[in-house]
Design an enzyme around this catalytic site. Structure first.
Site, PDB file in Angstrom:
ATOM      1  N   ASN A   1       0.859  -1.183   0.000  1.00 58.17           N
ATOM      2  CA  ASN A   1       0.000   0.000   0.000  1.00 58.17           C
ATOM      3  C   ASN A   1       0.899   1.238   0.000  1.00 58.17           C
ATOM      4  O   ASN A   1       1.466   1.601   1.023  1.00 58.17           O
ATOM      5  CB  ASN A   1      -0.886  -0.037   1.258  1.00 58.17           C
ATOM      6  CG  ASN A   1      -1.784   1.184   1.377  1.00 58.17           C
ATOM      7  OD1 ASN A   1      -1.735   2.093   0.555  1.00 58.17           O
ATOM      8  ND2 ASN A   1      -2.596   1.205   2.420  1.00 58.17           N
TER       9      ASN A   1
ATOM     10  N   ARG B   1      -2.829  -2.083  -3.201  1.00 53.24           N
ATOM     11  CA  ARG B   1      -3.985  -1.205  -2.990  1.00 53.24           C
ATOM     12  C   ARG B   1      -3.886  -0.056  -4.002  1.00 53.24           C
ATOM     13  O   ARG B   1      -2.858   0.609  -4.110  1.00 53.24           O
ATOM     14  CB  ARG B   1      -3.949  -0.628  -1.583  1.00 53.24           C
ATOM     15  CG  ARG B   1      -5.076   0.335  -1.383  1.00 53.24           C
ATOM     16  CD  ARG B   1      -4.853   1.198  -0.176  1.00 53.24           C
ATOM     17  NE  ARG B   1      -5.977   2.088  -0.003  1.00 53.24           N
ATOM     18  CZ  ARG B   1      -5.882   3.265   0.560  1.00 53.24           C
ATOM     19  NH1 ARG B   1      -4.728   3.701   1.009  1.00 53.24           N
ATOM     20  NH2 ARG B   1      -6.941   4.029   0.694  1.00 53.24           N
TER      21      ARG B   1
ATOM     22  N   HIS C   1     -12.730   3.836   0.508  1.00 55.59           N
ATOM     23  CA  HIS C   1     -12.714   2.880   1.635  1.00 55.59           C
ATOM     24  C   HIS C   1     -13.505   1.618   1.284  1.00 55.59           C
ATOM     25  O   HIS C   1     -13.995   0.915   2.191  1.00 55.59           O
ATOM     26  CB  HIS C   1     -13.344   3.473   2.920  1.00 55.59           C
ATOM     27  CG  HIS C   1     -12.596   4.621   3.530  1.00 55.59           C
ATOM     28  ND1 HIS C   1     -13.244   5.695   4.082  1.00 55.59           N
ATOM     29  CD2 HIS C   1     -11.281   4.840   3.706  1.00 55.59           C
ATOM     30  CE1 HIS C   1     -12.351   6.554   4.567  1.00 55.59           C
ATOM     31  NE2 HIS C   1     -11.144   6.043   4.337  1.00 55.59           N
TER      32      HIS C   1
ATOM     33  N   ARG D   1     -10.287  17.207   6.932  1.00 54.50           N
ATOM     34  CA  ARG D   1     -11.071  17.566   5.743  1.00 54.50           C
ATOM     35  C   ARG D   1     -12.405  18.188   6.155  1.00 54.50           C
ATOM     36  O   ARG D   1     -13.049  17.699   7.089  1.00 54.50           O
ATOM     37  CB  ARG D   1     -11.361  16.339   4.886  1.00 54.50           C
ATOM     38  CG  ARG D   1     -10.136  15.712   4.263  1.00 54.50           C
ATOM     39  CD  ARG D   1     -10.557  14.610   3.294  1.00 54.50           C
ATOM     40  NE  ARG D   1      -9.417  13.867   2.824  1.00 54.50           N
ATOM     41  CZ  ARG D   1      -9.285  12.544   2.965  1.00 54.50           C
ATOM     42  NH1 ARG D   1     -10.219  11.831   3.553  1.00 54.50           N
ATOM     43  NH2 ARG D   1      -8.213  11.933   2.499  1.00 54.50           N
TER      44      ARG D   1
ATOM     45  N   GLU E   1      -8.088  -4.259   5.720  1.00 52.13           N
ATOM     46  CA  GLU E   1      -8.031  -4.055   4.275  1.00 52.13           C
ATOM     47  C   GLU E   1      -6.969  -4.950   3.632  1.00 52.13           C
ATOM     48  O   GLU E   1      -7.137  -5.420   2.510  1.00 52.13           O
ATOM     49  CB  GLU E   1      -7.768  -2.577   3.974  1.00 52.13           C
ATOM     50  CG  GLU E   1      -9.001  -1.729   4.271  1.00 52.13           C
ATOM     51  CD  GLU E   1      -8.721  -0.264   4.517  1.00 52.13           C
ATOM     52  OE1 GLU E   1      -8.142   0.040   5.580  1.00 52.13           O
ATOM     53  OE2 GLU E   1      -9.066   0.567   3.668  1.00 52.13           O
TER      54      GLU E   1
END
Ligand code: ADP
Length: 402
Positions: free
Chosen positions: A7, A91, A180, A241, A384
């Protein structure tokens, strides 16, 4: 079957080596500060101490080579040679509309991922560095791409189109994609297993609440809506964010604060959200302790976050015509009883309630709703890497009969 999961971020690489016989993690590692001073590799063979290796790591290719050296090291390695790695799973953040599932990487797929970089300029280029480095270093080993967006490709047009001219969707791909996806898919699968039923019979609301946060409505096994959009900036207010705001605020701020397009993008992505509201931190642990000391803006940031999550839950219950389980995952969702309680407080009309004793537990897979609740509430630590490894294994078995 041994699978290397990679990743790559802009200045980091996370990796895991898994033996898929029993889905065991053999080792994991994190490389940080690629291309900067003080770069370091932290390598952890399962059940042993973490080894810190400081070195100059100018680019991702050097980083991947270092990870492979660590995995095969005589002292702290877990395999004898790179040849023991059967496949690599990567990923990839953005798969656009082309990639609706994980794929075996070919030149054509590489071009496709490169094309998606226009919509994900921060994320896809580092993913590509990692893929290209592994292809160079392990040229006989199959490589698979697993996309954050793929699981949400089942969203219908009513959920993914913006109120913009349809031609803008056709011309630029301006639509909601969602992110996600591997996490939402994994926790939904786990919840179905815990309930002893099939995902195709259940409606879930999955809350991935980490530094980046998103919620998904998963109806009968398919994502039908999610809170992130064209980019991960849409939806919930997050660590740094802003989440959704009135678009008219953007030209207003650009003019008043003298910002160009790049600066406003950076401002909304990196310096707003919970950090901006509290003026203190993007980490909920800091906010919880500051709020306990009476800091009003930290309390406000927590309240706003919980309120937004609750509104999404209500919206997705309406979108699915009901819900069978609500699932919490990622840093905050897995570890904050306080936040879970705050979000679920008031959802009793759905036929659910948190059990305060069960909710005290952290970071383990569990049901936290009261006995016989009509709608169950679960905490499910996300994984993940395991989804990437499983997809890689399945694709390699199916396509190249590995
Ligand atoms: P990401 O992968 O998006 O960077 P994580 O899923 O690791 O984020 O989540 C990190 C966030 O989780 C932290 O910023 C913090 O806000 C929250 N978090 C982690 N542990 C706790 C805890 N014990 N209590 C409250 N919040 C926590």
């Amino acid at each position: 079957m041994i699978i290397f999961v990679v990743n790559c971020g802009s200045s980091s690489i996370k990796y895991q080596l898994l033996n898929m016989n029993g889905e065991q993690v053999l080792a994991k590692g994190l490389i940080e500060r690629i291309g900067m001073e003080g770069s370091v590799l932290k390598h952890t063979p399962t059940g042993k101490y973490t080894v810190d290796i400081s070195a100059e790591i100018p680019d991702h290719s050097v980083g991947i080579q270092m990870a492979l050296d660590a995995l095969t090291n005589e002292e702290y390695g877990v395999i004898d040679s790179m040849d023991e790695i059967d496949a690599v799973g990567h990923r990839v953040v953005h798969g656009g509309e082309r990639f609706t599932d994980s794929v075996l990487i070919s030149d054509d797929v590489l071009n496709g991922i490169e094309a998606c970089a226009e919509i994900a300029p921060l994320h896809n280029p580092p993913n590509l560095y990692g893929i290209k480095a592994c292809m160079r270093l392990m040229y006989n080993t199959p490589q698979v791409a697993v996309f954050d967006t793929a699981f949400h490709q089942t969203m219908p047009k009513v959920a993914y189109l913006y109120g913009l001219p349809y031609e803008m969707y056709v011309k630029y791909g301006l639509r909601r994609y969602g992110f996600h996806g591997t996490s939402h898919k994994y926790v939904a699968q786990q919840a179905a297993e815990m309930m002893g039923e099939h995902m195709s019979d259940l409606r879930f609301i999955t809350c991935h609440l980490g530094n980046g946060a998103s919620i998904a409505a998963i109806k009968y096994g398919k994502s039908i809506d999610t809170s992130m959009g064209y980019t991960p900036l849409e939806g919930l207010v997050m660590g740094t964010r802003s989440g959704e705001i009135d678009p008219a605020i953007i030209p207003f701020l650009m003019e008043k604060e003298n910002m160009n397009a790049q600066q406003i993008d950076d401002y909304l992505n990196r310096r707003r959200g919970i950090l901006g509201i509290s003026g203190l931190s993007s980490d909920f642990r800091d906010l919880e302790s500051a709020a306990n000391r009476g800091d009003e803006r930290s309390q406000l940031a927590i309240d706003i976050f919980a309120y937004k999550v609750k509104k999404y839950i209500g919206g997705y219950v309406a979108a699915m015509g009901g819900v069978d389980a609500i699932i919490f995952t990622a840093g905050l969702g897995e570890n904050s009883p306080f936040m879970r309680d705050k979000i679920c407080n008031g959802l009793e009309y759905l036929g659910t309630r948190i059990d305060p004793e069960l909710n005290k537990l952290r970071g383990k897979q569990m049901e936290i709703s009261i006995k016989r609740a009509r709608v169950k509430i679960f905490v499910i630590p996300t994984n993940e890497e395991l989804v990437i490894a499983r997809d890689t294994l399945n694709i390699c078995r199916r396509i190249i009969k590995l």
